[in-house]
Write a protein that holds these residues in place. Structure first.
Motif, PDB file in Angstrom:
ATOM      1  N   ASN A 123      -2.927  -0.283  -3.389  1.00  0.00           N
ATOM      2  CA  ASN A 123      -2.609  -1.541  -2.717  1.00  0.00           C
ATOM      3  C   ASN A 123      -3.065  -2.725  -3.556  1.00  0.00           C
ATOM      4  O   ASN A 123      -2.349  -3.723  -3.717  1.00  0.00           O
ATOM      5  N   TRP A 124      -4.287  -2.624  -4.112  1.00  0.00           N
ATOM      6  CA  TRP A 124      -4.807  -3.726  -4.941  1.00  0.00           C
ATOM      7  C   TRP A 124      -3.915  -3.935  -6.168  1.00  0.00           C
ATOM      8  O   TRP A 124      -3.584  -5.072  -6.523  1.00  0.00           O
ATOM      9  N   ILE A 125      -3.527  -2.841  -6.809  1.00  0.00           N
ATOM     10  CA  ILE A 125      -2.656  -2.947  -7.991  1.00  0.00           C
ATOM     11  C   ILE A 125      -1.338  -3.625  -7.638  1.00  0.00           C
ATOM     12  O   ILE A 125      -0.861  -4.521  -8.353  1.00  0.00           O
ATOM     13  N   HIS A 126      -0.763  -3.242  -6.508  1.00  0.00           N
ATOM     14  CA  HIS A 126       0.542  -3.788  -6.128  1.00  0.00           C
ATOM     15  C   HIS A 126       0.460  -5.258  -5.715  1.00  0.00           C
ATOM     16  O   HIS A 126       1.463  -5.961  -5.738  1.00  0.00           O
ATOM     17  N   GLN A 127      -0.732  -5.715  -5.361  1.00  0.00           N
ATOM     18  CA  GLN A 127      -0.933  -7.130  -5.061  1.00  0.00           C
ATOM     19  C   GLN A 127      -1.182  -7.958  -6.317  1.00  0.00           C
ATOM     20  O   GLN A 127      -0.853  -9.140  -6.360  1.00  0.00           O
ATOM     21  N   ASP A 146       0.826  -1.210   0.000  1.00  0.00           N
ATOM     22  CA  ASP A 146       0.000   0.000   0.000  1.00  0.00           C
ATOM     23  C   ASP A 146       0.860   1.259   0.000  1.00  0.00           C
ATOM     24  O   ASP A 146       0.412   2.340   0.360  1.00  0.00           O
ATOM     25  N   LEU A 147       2.141   1.116  -0.453  1.00  0.00           N
ATOM     26  CA  LEU A 147       3.083   2.206  -0.657  1.00  0.00           C
ATOM     27  C   LEU A 147       3.669   2.772   0.634  1.00  0.00           C
ATOM     28  O   LEU A 147       4.340   3.790   0.617  1.00  0.00           O
ATOM     29  N   LYS A 148       3.421   2.113   1.759  1.00  0.00           N
ATOM     30  CA  LYS A 148       4.018   2.580   3.003  1.00  0.00           C
ATOM     31  C   LYS A 148       5.496   2.204   3.026  1.00  0.00           C
ATOM     32  O   LYS A 148       5.862   1.053   2.785  1.00  0.00           O
ATOM     33  N   GLU A 149       6.341   3.190   3.322  1.00  0.00           N
ATOM     34  CA  GLU A 149       7.769   2.926   3.394  1.00  0.00           C
ATOM     35  C   GLU A 149       8.074   2.059   4.603  1.00  0.00           C
ATOM     36  O   GLU A 149       7.551   2.274   5.699  1.00  0.00           O
ATOM     37  N   LEU A 150       8.962   1.062   4.415  1.00  0.00           N
ATOM     38  CA  LEU A 150       9.281   0.116   5.474  1.00  0.00           C
ATOM     39  C   LEU A 150      10.542   0.483   6.254  1.00  0.00           C
ATOM     40  O   LEU A 150      10.875  -0.177   7.229  1.00  0.00           O
ATOM     41  N   TYR A 208      -0.533  -6.877  -9.817  1.00  0.00           N
ATOM     42  CA  TYR A 208       0.033  -6.372 -11.068  1.00  0.00           C
ATOM     43  C   TYR A 208       0.577  -7.469 -11.971  1.00  0.00           C
ATOM     44  O   TYR A 208       0.712  -7.280 -13.184  1.00  0.00           O
ATOM     45  N   THR A 209       0.894  -8.650 -11.427  1.00  0.00           N
ATOM     46  CA  THR A 209       1.404  -9.745 -12.257  1.00  0.00           C
ATOM     47  C   THR A 209       0.285 -10.475 -12.989  1.00  0.00           C
ATOM     48  O   THR A 209       0.544 -11.307 -13.851  1.00  0.00           O
ATOM     49  N   GLU A 210      -0.974 -10.150 -12.639  1.00  0.00           N
ATOM     50  CA  GLU A 210      -2.134 -10.795 -13.253  1.00  0.00           C
ATOM     51  C   GLU A 210      -2.739  -9.871 -14.310  1.00  0.00           C
ATOM     52  O   GLU A 210      -2.262  -8.761 -14.541  1.00  0.00           O
ATOM     53  N   LYS A 211      -3.824 -10.328 -14.931  1.00  0.00           N
ATOM     54  CA  LYS A 211      -4.573  -9.470 -15.833  1.00  0.00           C
ATOM     55  C   LYS A 211      -5.334  -8.449 -14.998  1.00  0.00           C
ATOM     56  O   LYS A 211      -6.108  -8.807 -14.115  1.00  0.00           O
ATOM     57  N   VAL A 212      -5.117  -7.169 -15.270  1.00  0.00           N
ATOM     58  CA  VAL A 212      -5.713  -6.103 -14.470  1.00  0.00           C
ATOM     59  C   VAL A 212      -6.739  -5.353 -15.311  1.00  0.00           C
ATOM     60  O   VAL A 212      -6.429  -4.869 -16.400  1.00  0.00           O
ATOM     61  N   LEU A 213      -7.956  -5.255 -14.793  1.00  0.00           N
ATOM     62  CA  LEU A 213      -9.026  -4.527 -15.465  1.00  0.00           C
ATOM     63  C   LEU A 213      -9.385  -3.281 -14.676  1.00  0.00           C
ATOM     64  O   LEU A 213      -9.268  -3.253 -13.442  1.00  0.00           O
ATOM     65  N   LEU A 214      -9.851  -2.274 -15.384  1.00  0.00           N
ATOM     66  CA  LEU A 214     -10.267  -1.041 -14.733  1.00  0.00           C
ATOM     67  C   LEU A 214     -11.351  -1.302 -13.702  1.00  0.00           C
ATOM     68  O   LEU A 214     -11.362  -0.707 -12.623  1.00  0.00           O
ATOM     69  N   GLU A 215     -12.251  -2.227 -14.004  1.00  0.00           N
ATOM     70  CA  GLU A 215     -13.340  -2.547 -13.075  1.00  0.00           C
ATOM     71  C   GLU A 215     -12.804  -3.057 -11.741  1.00  0.00           C
ATOM     72  O   GLU A 215     -13.352  -2.747 -10.673  1.00  0.00           O
ATOM     73  N   TYR A 226       4.028   0.895 -13.158  1.00  0.00           N
ATOM     74  CA  TYR A 226       4.438   0.139 -11.966  1.00  0.00           C
ATOM     75  C   TYR A 226       5.112  -1.170 -12.388  1.00  0.00           C
ATOM     76  O   TYR A 226       6.119  -1.570 -11.786  1.00  0.00           O
ATOM     77  N   ARG A 227       4.589  -1.824 -13.405  1.00  0.00           N
ATOM     78  CA  ARG A 227       5.228  -3.049 -13.911  1.00  0.00           C
ATOM     79  C   ARG A 227       6.641  -2.768 -14.412  1.00  0.00           C
ATOM     80  O   ARG A 227       7.566  -3.554 -14.170  1.00  0.00           O
TER      81      ARG A 227
END
Length: 290
Positions: A195-199, A9-13, A201-208, A240-241
């Motif tokens: 957060n959803w995108i970063h989880q 979710d882009l939080k720095e560690l 992104y290796t799959e098929k991603v739809l706008l919906e 991001y990819r």
């Protein structure tokens, strides 16, 4: 500092602290970061920046601001931000990250710190050296850096004195603080979609799918991305990819084709084309140069 990890979710560690104090102070040259820029992220610590060389463009919660040598920036807790060098300036800055609970003692925190952290009209402040109150903050940043480096007797106490000075100068500038629950909700939804995108992104991603993660319609989802990140949701996914692929190309022996599929592209030629658009060279050239 030329690399830091961020979670989904882009939080720095990064743990921003010295051995004894919940703060960190370090120099960063932007174009020496592993990505060539400071990627979008956020953290709970408040952040003070002082440019010591060149110029940089910071993006905070959708706003862009250019910071010149000698000036600085205050970035509030929880705000999404990134930075790019104002080419070719080799922008370098001192970064002071401080736990909000360390700024003032607990008895004063609720009255004098928490309202500023919760204010939705205060994501950042431009610290221009020509303004006396801002100059005081910028000089205190340098003082704290020296205290931490030298670690002379009682440097911890000296550091807390300077932090109090910084916060006092910020408060007496007379900001009218506002709190908008709707804006807080919008910021949270943006983080949920990222957060959803970063989880996935290796799959098929739809706008919906992205819109659903933020509990928004597709059109509203696009407006969020355009307002905050100045891009479309699917363009963000592609970028991001590419960013993830640049790390893999540097750190693994995987081929360009293998990397392209690992980060979600289903066509190597399309990956090469998009990589060149973003990075200015082919993946193979990038891999060889690193």
């Amino acid at each position: 500092m030329n690399h830091f990890e961020i979670d989904r979710d882009l939080k720095e560690l990064t743990k921003h602290r010295t051995v004894d104090l919940p703060l960190a102070c370090y120099e960063t040259t932007i174009n020496q970061n592993i990505h060539g820029h400071i990627p979008l992220h956020w953290h709970e610590e408040i952040q003070f920046v002082r440019m010591i060389k060149g110029e940089a463009v910071f993006k905070i919660n959708g706003a862009s601001i250019s910071i010149r040598e000698g000036d600085g920036l205050f970035i509030n807790s929880g705000c999404l931000h990134s930075a790019e060098d104002f080419y070719p300036s080799n922008g370098t800055y001192i970064c002071l990250n401080v736990s909000p609970h360390f700024v003032l003692n607990p008895e004063l925190y609720t009255t004098y710190v928490d309202p500023y952290l919760r204010a939705t009209n205060l994501p950042f402040l431009h610290l221009e050296a020509k303004e006396p109150w801002a100059k005081n903050i910028l000089e205190a940043i340098l003082q704290i850096k020296q205290f931490i480096q030298q670690q002379s007797p009682f440097f911890e106490i000296e550091t807390t004195v300077q932090l109090t000075l910084i916060w006092q100068n910020l408060m007496v500038n007379g900001f009218h603080l506002e709190y908008d629950p709707l804006k807080v909700q919008k910021d949270q939804r943006m983080k949920q979609m990222l957060n959803w995108i970063h989880q996935h992104y290796t799959e098929k991603v739809l706008l919906e799918d992205i819109a659903k993660a933020g509990q928004l319609s597709r059109s509203e989802c696009c407006r969020y991305f355009k307002r905050i990140l100045k891009t479309t949701p699917l363009n963000y996914v592609t970028n991001y990819r590419i960013r993830r692929s640049s790390v893999l190309l540097k750190q693994t022996d995987a081929s360009v084709t293998e990397v392209s599929y690992q980060v979600g592209f289903n066509s190597t030629s399309y990956f090469i084309d998009q990589f060149k658009k973003v990075m200015g060279r082919t993946p193979l050239d990038y891999k060889k140069s690193n």
